[in-house]
Design an enzyme around this catalytic site. Structure first.
Site, mmCIF file in Angstrom:
data_model
loop_
_atom_site.group_PDB
_atom_site.id
_atom_site.type_symbol
_atom_site.label_atom_id
_atom_site.label_comp_id
_atom_site.label_asym_id
_atom_site.label_seq_id
_atom_site.Cartn_x
_atom_site.Cartn_y
_atom_site.Cartn_z
ATOM 1 N N TYR A 49 -1.234 4.830 -3.281
ATOM 2 C CA TYR A 49 -0.497 5.298 -2.115
ATOM 3 C C TYR A 49 -1.113 6.615 -1.675
ATOM 4 O O TYR A 49 -1.554 7.413 -2.503
ATOM 5 C CB TYR A 49 0.982 5.538 -2.434
ATOM 6 C CG TYR A 49 1.676 4.391 -3.131
ATOM 7 C CD1 TYR A 49 1.676 3.108 -2.586
ATOM 8 C CD2 TYR A 49 2.353 4.584 -4.332
ATOM 9 C CE1 TYR A 49 2.319 2.061 -3.219
ATOM 10 C CE2 TYR A 49 3.001 3.544 -4.977
ATOM 11 C CZ TYR A 49 2.976 2.275 -4.411
ATOM 12 O OH TYR A 49 3.611 1.242 -5.044
ATOM 13 N N ARG A 50 -1.139 6.849 -0.385
ATOM 14 C CA ARG A 50 -1.636 8.149 0.064
ATOM 15 C C ARG A 50 -0.628 9.225 -0.324
ATOM 16 O O ARG A 50 0.586 8.990 -0.349
ATOM 17 C CB ARG A 50 -1.895 8.147 1.556
ATOM 18 C CG ARG A 50 -0.645 8.193 2.414
ATOM 19 C CD ARG A 50 -1.003 8.026 3.870
ATOM 20 N NE ARG A 50 0.078 8.374 4.761
ATOM 21 C CZ ARG A 50 0.410 7.684 5.845
ATOM 22 N NH1 ARG A 50 -0.262 6.578 6.153
ATOM 23 N NH2 ARG A 50 1.393 8.088 6.622
ATOM 24 N N ASP A 82 -4.746 5.947 9.617
ATOM 25 C CA ASP A 82 -4.711 4.924 8.573
ATOM 26 C C ASP A 82 -5.620 3.743 8.899
ATOM 27 O O ASP A 82 -6.393 3.771 9.848
ATOM 28 C CB ASP A 82 -3.266 4.452 8.357
ATOM 29 C CG ASP A 82 -2.981 4.155 6.895
ATOM 30 O OD1 ASP A 82 -3.770 3.439 6.271
ATOM 31 O OD2 ASP A 82 -1.975 4.662 6.372
ATOM 32 N N ASN A 99 3.721 0.009 -13.269
ATOM 33 C CA ASN A 99 3.051 -0.304 -12.023
ATOM 34 C C ASN A 99 2.024 0.781 -11.732
ATOM 35 O O ASN A 99 2.293 1.974 -11.892
ATOM 36 C CB ASN A 99 4.030 -0.372 -10.858
ATOM 37 C CG ASN A 99 3.303 -0.643 -9.551
ATOM 38 O OD1 ASN A 99 2.561 -1.618 -9.459
ATOM 39 N ND2 ASN A 99 3.491 0.206 -8.564
ATOM 40 N N TRP A 142 5.143 5.879 -0.469
ATOM 41 C CA TRP A 142 5.286 4.481 -0.880
ATOM 42 C C TRP A 142 6.227 3.792 0.100
ATOM 43 O O TRP A 142 7.358 4.177 0.323
ATOM 44 C CB TRP A 142 5.727 4.331 -2.334
ATOM 45 C CG TRP A 142 6.937 5.103 -2.797
ATOM 46 C CD1 TRP A 142 8.056 5.429 -2.102
ATOM 47 C CD2 TRP A 142 7.120 5.622 -4.115
ATOM 48 N NE1 TRP A 142 8.936 6.107 -2.886
ATOM 49 C CE2 TRP A 142 8.384 6.248 -4.140
ATOM 50 C CE3 TRP A 142 6.366 5.612 -5.291
ATOM 51 C CZ2 TRP A 142 8.895 6.855 -5.275
ATOM 52 C CZ3 TRP A 142 6.870 6.225 -6.413
ATOM 53 C CH2 TRP A 142 8.118 6.840 -6.398
#
Length: 481
Positions: free
Chosen positions: A167-168, A276, A163, A181
């Site tokens: 993600y930050r 965000d 995968n 995550w």
């Protein structure tokens, strides 16, 4: 479109005069992010920063996905839906993991050049730490500097499917960072499998600076079980060249930088706040710690970053492209689906509008349930279902459908205690929240209790008779039309 790496893409854009090169000194603390947001809002092409305060070794690029047309250019297509359609027609029965390709030789031969392949790394190991990367602080009250468009690579311990997601990642120090995550993201689901196997230190790689097609794939909700490297190969028309790290993780061999390490599932620490894509700061929460083993880097490295906030920024245009590409996949599960619109101001996990070919009573609510059970669409908080003749991309048509077909007591469905976006600050205990579905379709007799009224239509003979008169009018008074 096939780019060898990020540098190849930059050269491609430079030749077309579509790179904004900034040679003025800029700071990773707020300044780059502010410029990047202004550029995206203004639909400017990518920004290439060449003079970064305290990070002279690096160049930094942002705003790669600055519009829907930019995504089309990167993917080399005019119609994004064709990607999904071609995938479904040409690659049915494909092997889902890199291991399965050996077990499925006919399919392997069919896939040919789009399968991942072994490549010689262009990066080399360096003695450096996380704080040597020009990661950005994007908003004044962010907890620190974050990797915002780095790729997190994990491997499913049961299937070996890789995968690759975005993600930050909050930098703590030279050797540690926090991995954001969320629940039900593929990285988190893989971590849960490791934990069930009583393995609490899971191999991970953080990759930065790749071919934008690979970056786009990482940010996309590729159907579960399909290796994202394989899907990137389909989008590129050529397999991704990979290099196997000592921890067993496969990474693109042409990446600008690779951080090899592991996530310690038992070492949870407070992460955030972070401004965000909802346009608000997400509050502090606990996430696992990533710990560095080795760092690899190319000569004269380029760092890829993005700045998120109120839409429409880069994530909005990625989302609109994802909407178009994956529409054919969703039609497989919901065959009556005609079209969908995940409005950029609806934040993709907030509002979804879907049109259907309605053939039986209660069908709209049935479709709602199917959508809420379908991958990333399960996070939608508002779902609106309209008839096939309603253009879901015309908000006025949608509003008209709601106003003329909906009785709130009958046609509005509210579901409490459901799974929403973990970043949704409107819920008391995110990601647990409520959902609403609106059936804005014309009703059958069984739904309404009587026949649906007849819609007004012009008389065809009158339309034909007045057409010449109307053409004279618009020719004189609306010449631009």
């Amino acid at each position: 479109m096939t780019f060898e790496d990020l540098r190849d893409y930059i050269n491609f854009m430079l030749k077309r005069g579509k790179i904004v090169q900034i040679d003025d000194e800029v700071d990773v603390n707020l300044e780059i992010a502010e410029l990047s947001r202004r550029a995206t809002y203004s639909h400017l092409p990518p920004l290439l920063f060449t003079n970064i305060k305290n990070y002279r070794e690096w160049k930094l690029i942002t705003n790669i996905f600055y519009s829907i047309d930019a995504v089309k250019e990167i993917l080399g297509v005019d119609n994004l839906e064709d990607i999904g359609k071609n995938f479904l027609t040409e690659f049915q029965g494909i092997p889902l993991s890199l291991i399965d390709k050996i077990k499925s030789l006919p399919n392997f031969l069919k896939l040919g050049k789009i399968m991942p392949k072994s490549g010689k790394p262009k990066f080399k190991e360096r003695e450096m730490g996380l704080e040597s990367f020009p990661a950005l602080k994007t908003w004044p009250k962010d907890a620190g500097r974050f990797f915002t468009f780095s790729l997190v690579v994990t491997k499913d311990p049961e299937t070996d499917v890789h995968n690759v997601s975005v993600y930050r990642i909050q930098i703590l120090n030279d050797k540690e960072a926090l991995m954001h995550w969320q629940a039900f993201k593929r990285g988190s689901l893989a971590a849960a499998k490791y934990k069930e196997m009583r393995i609490n230190k899971i191999p991970v790689a953080i990759v930065n600076g790749v071919d934008p097609v690979i970056a786009f794939t990482a940010a996309s909700p590729v159907p579960p079980g399909i290796d994202k490297y394989l899907f990137a190969g389909i989008l590129r028309g050529e397999g991704v060249e990979l290099y196997k790290l000592d921890n067993g993780i496969l990474v693109p061999s042409s990446a600008e930088s690779v951080i090899e390490g592991y996530v310690d599932l038992e070492d949870l620490r407070p992460e955030g706040p972070f401004g965000d894509h909802l346009g608000y700061y997400t509050p502090v929460d606990y996430y696992p710690t990533f710990k560095v083993d080795r760092i690899y880097i190319r000569d004269n490295p380029i760092f890829h970053a993005t700045s998120v906030g109120k839409p429409p920024l880069e994530d909005a245009w990625i989302g609109k492209a994802v909407e178009r590409i994956f529409l054919p996949f969703i039609r497989l599960v919901i065959p009556e689906l005609v079209d969908m619109n995940l409005p950029e101001y609806g934040l993709f996990t907030g509002i979804g509008i879907f049109s259907i070919r309605k053939t039986f009573p209660g069908q709209a609510k049935r479709v709602m349930m199917s959508i809420w059970g379908n991958g990333q669409l399960s996070f939608l908080k508002f779902i609106i279902i309209v008839d096939a003749d309603v253009n879901v991309h015309d908000i006025n048509q949608v509003m008209y459908a709601i106003a003329t077909t909906v009785d709130p007591a009958r046609d509005v469905l509210i579901i409490p205690n459901a799974m929403n976006d973990s970043l949704d600050h409107t819920s008391l205990h995110p990601p647990l929240g409520s959902k609403i579905g609106i059936d804005a379709t014309r009703k059958f007799k069984e739904e309404l209790g009587r026949e649906w009224p007849e819609e007004v239509k012009s008389d065809e003979n009158v339309v034909k008779k007045i057409e010449p008169i109307w053409n004279k009018i618009i020719g004189k008074y609306l010449p631009s039309k």
